[in-house]
Motif scaffolding. Sequence first.
Motif, short mmCIF file in Angstrom:
data_model
loop_
_atom_site.label_atom_id
_atom_site.label_comp_id
_atom_site.label_asym_id
_atom_site.label_seq_id
_atom_site.Cartn_x
_atom_site.Cartn_y
_atom_site.Cartn_z
N THR A 18 20.75 -22.75 15.69
CA THR A 18 21.15 -21.35 16.47
C THR A 18 20.50 -20.30 16.73
O THR A 18 20.26 -21.18 18.35
N GLY A 19 19.41 -20.42 16.60
CA GLY A 19 18.29 -18.80 16.81
C GLY A 19 17.25 -19.65 17.90
O GLY A 19 16.89 -19.41 19.47
N ALA A 20 17.03 -21.16 17.07
CA ALA A 20 15.99 -22.13 18.04
C ALA A 20 16.68 -23.37 19.24
O ALA A 20 15.97 -22.91 20.49
N PHE A 21 17.37 -23.56 19.32
CA PHE A 21 18.39 -23.99 19.86
C PHE A 21 19.75 -23.63 20.24
O PHE A 21 21.15 -24.34 19.03
N PRO A 22 20.39 -22.56 21.28
CA PRO A 22 21.61 -22.40 20.78
C PRO A 22 22.64 -22.91 21.62
O PRO A 22 23.30 -22.57 21.03
N SER A 23 22.56 -24.26 22.21
CA SER A 23 23.56 -24.98 22.49
C SER A 23 24.20 -26.34 21.07
O SER A 23 24.85 -25.81 21.31
N LYS A 24 23.75 -25.76 19.76
CA LYS A 24 23.71 -25.97 18.53
C LYS A 24 24.82 -25.45 18.10
O LYS A 24 25.26 -25.92 17.18
N GLY A 25 24.98 -24.07 18.45
CA GLY A 25 25.86 -22.92 17.77
C GLY A 25 27.45 -23.16 18.66
O GLY A 25 28.03 -23.75 18.40
N THR A 26 27.27 -21.89 19.43
CA THR A 26 28.76 -21.47 19.98
C THR A 26 29.16 -22.50 21.49
O THR A 26 27.89 -23.07 22.04
N VAL A 27 29.95 -23.20 20.68
CA VAL A 27 30.04 -24.95 21.97
C VAL A 27 31.40 -24.94 22.32
O VAL A 27 32.10 -24.58 21.36
N GLY A 83 38.24 -26.19 25.52
CA GLY A 83 38.62 -26.52 24.09
C GLY A 83 37.10 -25.47 23.66
O GLY A 83 36.92 -25.18 23.85
N GLY A 84 37.03 -26.02 21.86
CA GLY A 84 36.24 -25.24 21.73
C GLY A 84 36.32 -23.97 20.23
O GLY A 84 37.91 -23.74 20.65
N LYS A 85 36.24 -23.05 19.00
CA LYS A 85 36.34 -22.44 18.56
C LYS A 85 36.90 -21.30 19.12
O LYS A 85 37.75 -20.66 18.44
N VAL A 86 35.74 -21.05 20.20
CA VAL A 86 36.41 -19.72 21.09
C VAL A 86 37.57 -19.92 21.24
O VAL A 86 38.46 -19.40 20.64
N ALA A 87 37.59 -20.62 22.07
CA ALA A 87 38.89 -21.14 22.99
C ALA A 87 40.75 -21.44 21.78
O ALA A 87 40.97 -20.64 22.51
N GLN A 88 39.89 -21.97 20.58
CA GLN A 88 41.07 -22.38 19.80
C GLN A 88 41.22 -21.02 19.41
O GLN A 88 42.25 -20.14 18.95
N GLY A 89 40.48 -20.16 19.10
CA GLY A 89 40.48 -18.60 18.14
C GLY A 89 41.64 -17.46 18.90
O GLY A 89 42.35 -17.32 18.55
N VAL A 90 41.22 -17.93 20.54
CA VAL A 90 41.50 -17.30 22.06
C VAL A 90 43.38 -17.78 22.06
O VAL A 90 44.09 -17.00 22.32
#
Length: 817
Positions: free
Chosen positions: A413-422, A512-519
Amino acid sequence: MRKKPATVRIARWSATHPWSAIGLWVVFVALCLFLGGAAGTNKISDEESGVGESGRAGRITAAGDFPEKPEENVLITAADGRTFDAGVAREAAADLSRRMKALPEVESVAAAVPSPDGKALLVAVTMKGDTENADQRVQPLLDVSEATEKAHEGLRIDEVGTGSTAKGLGETLGEDFVKAELISLPLTLLILLVVFGAVIAAGVPVVLALSCVAAAIGLSTLASHVLPETSAVSNIILLMGMAVGVDYSLFYLKREREERQKGVPHIDAIEIAAKTSGHTVVVSGTTVIVSMAGLYLADEATFASLATGSIIVVAVAVLASLTVLPALLAKLGRWVDRPRVPLLWRLTMRSGDSKLWPVLLRPALVRPVLTLVVSVGALLLLALPALDMKLKQPGSDDLSRDIPVVQAMDRLTGAFPSKGTVHQVAVRAPADRAADVEAALGGLLERTARDDLFAHDQKPTVRVSEDKRVHTVQVGTPHSPKSDGARDSLELLRDWVPQAMEGVPGAESAVGGKVAQGVDFTGHLEDRMPWVVGFVLLLTFVTMVLIFRSLAVALSAILLNLLSAAASFGVLVAVFQHTWAEGLLDFHSSGAVVSWLPLFLFVVLFGLSMDYHVFVVSRIREAAQNGASVKDAVREGITRSAGVVTSAAIVMVGVFSIFGTLSMVEFKQLGVGLAAAILLDAVVIRVFVLPALMTALGKWNWWPGDRSAGRGGQHATGSDDTRRLRPVPAAQPHYAGAQHQQPYADQQPYAGPQSYAGPQSYADQQPYADQQPYAGRQPYADRQDHSGQQGFAPFGTPPQQQPHRPQHRDHRPDSWQ
């Protein structure tokens, strides 16, 4: 003749037919495991577990029926201390692609993509098969990555993806749980060995608890076909099963041993334990089940699954303590106290009243109001941090950075941020509007490309379902899931998506996504929590009123358990929202508490705390009904229950604390929260708050029931060591045969030829049935011998003037002989 309680009837049958009861239990456990294994587990799907807008996004995506292929991302970077050579990295990428394509598990390999800073290469590999068992088939790909790294010196090759991540985390967490089990079982056995001083007595609760866990896992697997199951259920069943299974067995065993020490015959001691501790187990189990049932009102699949698993294991533990435990005790007989540990055995069998507990209780009994104010104030002070509680869903940022696959994820995720939080954008519209939807999503992606809240290392790709009705696209953000930037990007995207879809008639969209699910999950819980808490409080209150016939006892139980739960929440916030305990517990603070934990913790704590409360208050009421004043009843009830409650609390705290050593932060928080709550409840509540409150309330403890209990007068206790005699009614013959005997005062009517099974006898009273030699002039007023005879002879009457008491065996049914 009054019918005996069900707990006594069941225990008597089990004790007199031990092999039948044990055999039925073994068949029951084996049948549960067999049926559960045959049926398989029905897991909760993503669309079933989602709530709010993120849940709607999951359901829209599922409607598109997109083929899900497991993907692996292979990251090529420079080894530590080396300079990244792009040419060497491209050669390694070509070698890696050639090796991967030769594997039967691989479907396709994409071309290598450089990172925006030019210091890494990414090779995407798509595996064959589905995602469910990718972790079991990914090892050949990991071997290829490792071999390629060895062949190209100066490079580091990391693999992160569907299968490799699941495999890496599964191995680490699996080792955690194995370690927890290996520690918890010996620890529990050691604690019980100290409690009982005998190996068999210590082993019986553990073996019984493990059988309950096994049966409950099988039953929960069957139940998953009605209510889908989350992966954490088996861990919760183990946690709850060991705690309540050991506790309930401990209550029963301690009471049975206590009666045997007084000389009560073995079978009769089991009946007395069934009538007292068995009744308490049923009440405690019912209270826990009622509390856990409140989770169904959360209206969320994960909570429903956790509630189902917890209810099943508690019900099985209650069933075991009422059925197979009496059979085991009857079959073992006095062998239950073998082999003995010499020093521990002498400590556990010490006679006489405790010297420690009267000292600890003195402040609450002598100055109840002051003790109540100080102890409640201390608990409220502990609860203060809970007012600042912050909630969030756990994610990859909460995992220990010592796990190799987590380190690889960080580098990716440090090299390719789009592979991290989506964030996942999902749109459903009529098929003839597919072109309009694609155009709208294109405009949306252009807006995200100009905003720094979103990742720009790779261009997002829009996926379209075969029927052209569903479109999805993943939009990455360079911020970690727990950051404000990730939440800000979600809010912005949720504003932009409806605007983009305004020109598409009939379009339904969601983000949706992980952040949305948490919120969404946190917001949903905040909305549902008042309903769950209100349900638990109301049903617990009703249950306590029905048990004790006292509004005062029910209200005090509710308030005290709320107090201990609030204090434990304060401890939880103080430990996990700040950084001072990170080194101690080996975690990285996210500045928040796991969002599902407070609600689950509340219902579990409310149920488990009632275990102790019901047990202790039952002993206090028992002493009060025997004529003790309120202060003496409180002292006697707490002192007599101190050993078993303290032992049970130590077992629970020990088991829960082990969960605080696991890698996953939610289990750390669960273990620490439960351990802190049980410790506070067993020490502060029971030693200071409860006795001070009951002493201060006095006769009002039993309001609106019989407030004459414990007032004194003819029912009063003379002191701790001697009891005043109750007058003998003139019309009552001294001995009229067991079958014609009438009860006196609060004594239970004779219920058949058996030993004493009524209220708790005092420590200085010895029954007649064991034919102990006459050892002086002992008072035996208020006492019932094993034939059912009430003794009312005055002090100093010589033994030869006593009426003949028939031997216990003369009245025992054939089935007992």
